[in-house]
Design a protein around this motif. Structure first.
Motif, PDB file in Angstrom:
ATOM      1  N   ASN A  49     -25.392 -27.241 -11.979  1.00 35.69           N
ATOM      2  CA  ASN A  49     -26.723 -26.633 -11.950  1.00 35.69           C
ATOM      3  C   ASN A  49     -27.745 -27.511 -12.654  1.00 35.69           C
ATOM      4  OD1 ASN A  49     -26.703 -26.151 -14.763  1.00 35.69           O
ATOM      5  ND2 ASN A  49     -25.591 -24.252 -14.457  1.00 35.69           N
ATOM      6  N   SER A  50     -28.980 -27.027 -12.705  1.00 35.85           N
ATOM      7  CA  SER A  50     -30.045 -27.835 -13.297  1.00 35.85           C
ATOM      8  C   SER A  50     -30.491 -27.313 -14.663  1.00 35.85           C
ATOM      9  CB  SER A  50     -31.239 -27.898 -12.345  1.00 35.85           C
ATOM     10  OG  SER A  50     -31.740 -26.595 -12.141  1.00 35.85           O
ATOM     11  N   LYS A  51     -29.700 -26.461 -15.289  1.00 37.61           N
ATOM     12  CA  LYS A  51     -30.002 -26.030 -16.648  1.00 37.61           C
ATOM     13  C   LYS A  51     -29.516 -27.081 -17.645  1.00 37.61           C
ATOM     14  CE  LYS A  51     -29.419 -21.094 -16.969  1.00 37.61           C
ATOM     15  NZ  LYS A  51     -28.421 -20.090 -17.312  1.00 37.61           N
ATOM     16  N   THR A  52     -30.063 -27.028 -18.845  1.00 37.42           N
ATOM     17  CA  THR A  52     -29.546 -27.867 -19.922  1.00 37.42           C
ATOM     18  C   THR A  52     -28.177 -27.327 -20.305  1.00 37.42           C
ATOM     19  OG1 THR A  52     -31.755 -28.397 -20.719  1.00 37.42           O
ATOM     20  CG2 THR A  52     -29.956 -28.601 -22.302  1.00 37.42           C
ATOM     21  N   ARG A  53     -27.223 -28.219 -20.495  1.00 38.12           N
ATOM     22  CA  ARG A  53     -25.860 -27.823 -20.887  1.00 38.12           C
ATOM     23  C   ARG A  53     -25.555 -28.436 -22.247  1.00 38.12           C
ATOM     24  NH1 ARG A  53     -22.806 -26.124 -16.378  1.00 38.12           N
ATOM     25  NH2 ARG A  53     -20.872 -26.806 -17.295  1.00 38.12           N
ATOM     26  N   VAL A  54     -25.134 -27.602 -23.172  1.00 40.13           N
ATOM     27  CA  VAL A  54     -24.786 -28.051 -24.515  1.00 40.13           C
ATOM     28  C   VAL A  54     -23.278 -27.948 -24.670  1.00 40.13           C
ATOM     29  CG1 VAL A  54     -25.009 -27.528 -26.975  1.00 40.13           C
ATOM     30  CG2 VAL A  54     -27.004 -27.340 -25.479  1.00 40.13           C
ATOM     31  N   LEU A  55     -22.638 -29.081 -24.976  1.00 44.71           N
ATOM     32  CA  LEU A  55     -21.199 -29.099 -25.226  1.00 44.71           C
ATOM     33  C   LEU A  55     -20.986 -29.026 -26.726  1.00 44.71           C
ATOM     34  CD1 LEU A  55     -20.187 -31.967 -22.774  1.00 44.71           C
ATOM     35  CD2 LEU A  55     -20.551 -29.555 -22.286  1.00 44.71           C
ATOM     36  N   LYS A  71     -28.667 -19.524 -29.125  1.00 45.84           N
ATOM     37  CA  LYS A  71     -28.435 -18.481 -28.114  1.00 45.84           C
ATOM     38  C   LYS A  71     -29.398 -17.315 -28.330  1.00 45.84           C
ATOM     39  CE  LYS A  71     -23.542 -19.172 -27.027  1.00 45.84           C
ATOM     40  NZ  LYS A  71     -22.184 -18.611 -27.155  1.00 45.84           N
ATOM     41  N   TYR A  72     -29.616 -16.962 -29.583  1.00 44.88           N
ATOM     42  CA  TYR A  72     -30.538 -15.867 -29.898  1.00 44.88           C
ATOM     43  C   TYR A  72     -31.960 -16.221 -29.448  1.00 44.88           C
ATOM     44  CZ  TYR A  72     -33.301 -12.486 -32.443  1.00 44.88           C
ATOM     45  OH  TYR A  72     -34.191 -11.505 -32.758  1.00 44.88           O
ATOM     46  N   VAL A  73     -32.394 -17.431 -29.753  1.00 41.60           N
ATOM     47  CA  VAL A  73     -33.734 -17.870 -29.367  1.00 41.60           C
ATOM     48  C   VAL A  73     -33.852 -17.917 -27.841  1.00 41.60           C
ATOM     49  CG1 VAL A  73     -35.344 -19.825 -29.416  1.00 41.60           C
ATOM     50  CG2 VAL A  73     -34.150 -19.132 -31.496  1.00 41.60           C
ATOM     51  N   ASP A  74     -32.786 -18.280 -27.170  1.00 42.20           N
ATOM     52  CA  ASP A  74     -32.786 -18.473 -25.720  1.00 42.20           C
ATOM     53  C   ASP A  74     -32.347 -17.238 -24.942  1.00 42.20           C
ATOM     54  OD1 ASP A  74     -33.142 -20.293 -23.497  1.00 42.20           O
ATOM     55  OD2 ASP A  74     -30.960 -20.297 -23.297  1.00 42.20           O
ATOM     56  N   LYS A  75     -32.067 -16.119 -25.621  1.00 43.90           N
ATOM     57  CA  LYS A  75     -31.386 -14.992 -24.974  1.00 43.90           C
ATOM     58  C   LYS A  75     -32.093 -14.440 -23.740  1.00 43.90           C
ATOM     59  CE  LYS A  75     -33.245 -11.484 -28.019  1.00 43.90           C
ATOM     60  NZ  LYS A  75     -32.981 -10.508 -29.020  1.00 43.90           N
ATOM     61  N   ASN A  76     -33.409 -14.399 -23.714  1.00 46.64           N
ATOM     62  CA  ASN A  76     -34.113 -13.828 -22.567  1.00 46.64           C
ATOM     63  C   ASN A  76     -34.411 -14.847 -21.477  1.00 46.64           C
ATOM     64  OD1 ASN A  76     -34.167 -11.254 -23.693  1.00 46.64           O
ATOM     65  ND2 ASN A  76     -35.985 -11.733 -24.872  1.00 46.64           N
ATOM     66  N   LYS A  77     -34.530 -16.100 -21.836  1.00 52.05           N
ATOM     67  CA  LYS A  77     -34.912 -17.124 -20.860  1.00 52.05           C
ATOM     68  C   LYS A  77     -33.707 -17.816 -20.234  1.00 52.05           C
ATOM     69  CE  LYS A  77     -39.305 -17.471 -22.691  1.00 52.05           C
ATOM     70  NZ  LYS A  77     -40.529 -17.772 -22.814  1.00 52.05           N
ATOM     71  N   ARG A  78     -32.603 -17.850 -20.944  1.00 50.87           N
ATOM     72  CA  ARG A  78     -31.360 -18.447 -20.448  1.00 50.87           C
ATOM     73  C   ARG A  78     -31.585 -19.838 -19.876  1.00 50.87           C
ATOM     74  NH1 ARG A  78     -27.253 -15.233 -20.729  1.00 50.87           N
ATOM     75  NH2 ARG A  78     -26.111 -16.161 -19.037  1.00 50.87           N
ATOM     76  N   ARG A  79     -32.188 -20.712 -20.686  1.00 50.59           N
ATOM     77  CA  ARG A  79     -32.481 -22.087 -20.277  1.00 50.59           C
ATOM     78  C   ARG A  79     -31.310 -23.022 -20.533  1.00 50.59           C
ATOM     79  NH1 ARG A  79     -37.896 -21.506 -23.731  1.00 50.59           N
ATOM     80  NH2 ARG A  79     -36.348 -20.383 -24.917  1.00 50.59           N
ATOM     81  N   ILE A  80     -30.334 -22.552 -21.313  1.00 51.26           N
ATOM     82  CA  ILE A  80     -29.214 -23.414 -21.706  1.00 51.26           C
ATOM     83  C   ILE A  80     -27.892 -22.752 -21.359  1.00 51.26           C
ATOM     84  CG2 ILE A  80     -28.010 -24.448 -23.674  1.00 51.26           C
ATOM     85  CD1 ILE A  80     -30.574 -24.796 -25.092  1.00 51.26           C
ATOM     86  N   ASP A  81     -26.972 -23.556 -20.846  1.00 52.77           N
ATOM     87  CA  ASP A  81     -25.576 -23.145 -20.716  1.00 52.77           C
ATOM     88  C   ASP A  81     -24.844 -23.749 -21.909  1.00 52.77           C
ATOM     89  OD1 ASP A  81     -25.810 -21.766 -18.327  1.00 52.77           O
ATOM     90  OD2 ASP A  81     -25.343 -23.524 -17.104  1.00 52.77           O
ATOM     91  N   PHE A  82     -24.186 -22.920 -22.685  1.00 54.87           N
ATOM     92  CA  PHE A  82     -23.420 -23.393 -23.833  1.00 54.87           C
ATOM     93  C   PHE A  82     -21.955 -23.485 -23.420  1.00 54.87           C
ATOM     94  CE2 PHE A  82     -27.198 -21.404 -25.579  1.00 54.87           C
ATOM     95  CZ  PHE A  82     -27.636 -22.360 -26.483  1.00 54.87           C
ATOM     96  N   ILE A  83     -21.401 -24.679 -23.530  1.00 60.84           N
ATOM     97  CA  ILE A  83     -20.032 -24.943 -23.084  1.00 60.84           C
ATOM     98  C   ILE A  83     -19.165 -25.247 -24.306  1.00 60.84           C
ATOM     99  CG2 ILE A  83     -18.570 -26.344 -21.580  1.00 60.84           C
ATOM    100  CD1 ILE A  83     -20.874 -24.843 -20.117  1.00 60.84           C
TER     101      ILE A  83
END
Length: 181
Positions: A49-55, A71-83
């Protein structure tokens, strides 16, 4: 003066406690974690996908606290996938072929345009993705950048012992716990 400041940006020698770290996954041979020099930026074509991914290392208490804040800061926008690379189902093929060893060595962020960022630049990109890039903007200043780069590499080399996983590190080589179910 500029050349003098640039000379402080040379890569650190990576003789580390993590050099001999390894983990055994069920059904695999033992893997070694390496802190080899990686470029601060490169592109890949294997991201889904085209989201930012954090490993990140889900077994690192300090890392998890930082990820939870993001994750808390991003909770509503879901701009990052945390892996979480510590999970047995982590698949490098879905993450620009970033191996477990590479991801455990230094921070990796895969940008929305499939750029791969590492180390301090990865931190800048991760915070920028959630709108907090200003927190890391000072780290681009030449003198500060040199210090932050060195401090980051020190943390990366010592984070296992700093985060309570030092029992195996007393001899200078660490063993990351098995991920068996």
């Amino acid at each position: 003066m500029y050349r003098l400041l640039q000379s402080f940006r040379t890569p650190l020698a990576l003789t580390t406690n993590l050099r001999n770290c390894s983990r055994q996954l069920p059904g695999t041979s033992e893997l070694s974690i390496s802190l080899k020099q990686t470029p601060l930026f490169r592109r890949c074509s294997t991201v889904v996908n085209s989201k930012t991914r954090v490993l990140y290392d889900g077994d690192c208490p300090l890392c998890v606290k930082e990820i939870n804040v993001l994750k808390y800061v991003d909770k509503n926008k879901r701009r990052i996938d945390f892996i979480d690379v510590s999970q047995p189902d982590y698949d490098p093929k879905n993450n620009c072929d970033i191996s477990y060893e590479q991801a455990m060595g230094v921070m990796h962020v895969i940008g929305p345009q499939h750029q791969i960022y590492t180390k301090v630049e990865a931190m800048r990109q991760m915070y920028s993705a959630v709108g907090l890039g200003w927190l890391w903007s000072f780290t681009k200043l030449p003198i500060v950048s040199s210090f932050v780069d060195r401090a980051y590499m020190w943390f990366a080399r010592n984070r296992l012992s700093l985060t309570g996983r030092q029992l195996e590190c007393k001899t200078g080589s660490c063993k990351i716990g098995d991920k068996e179910e």
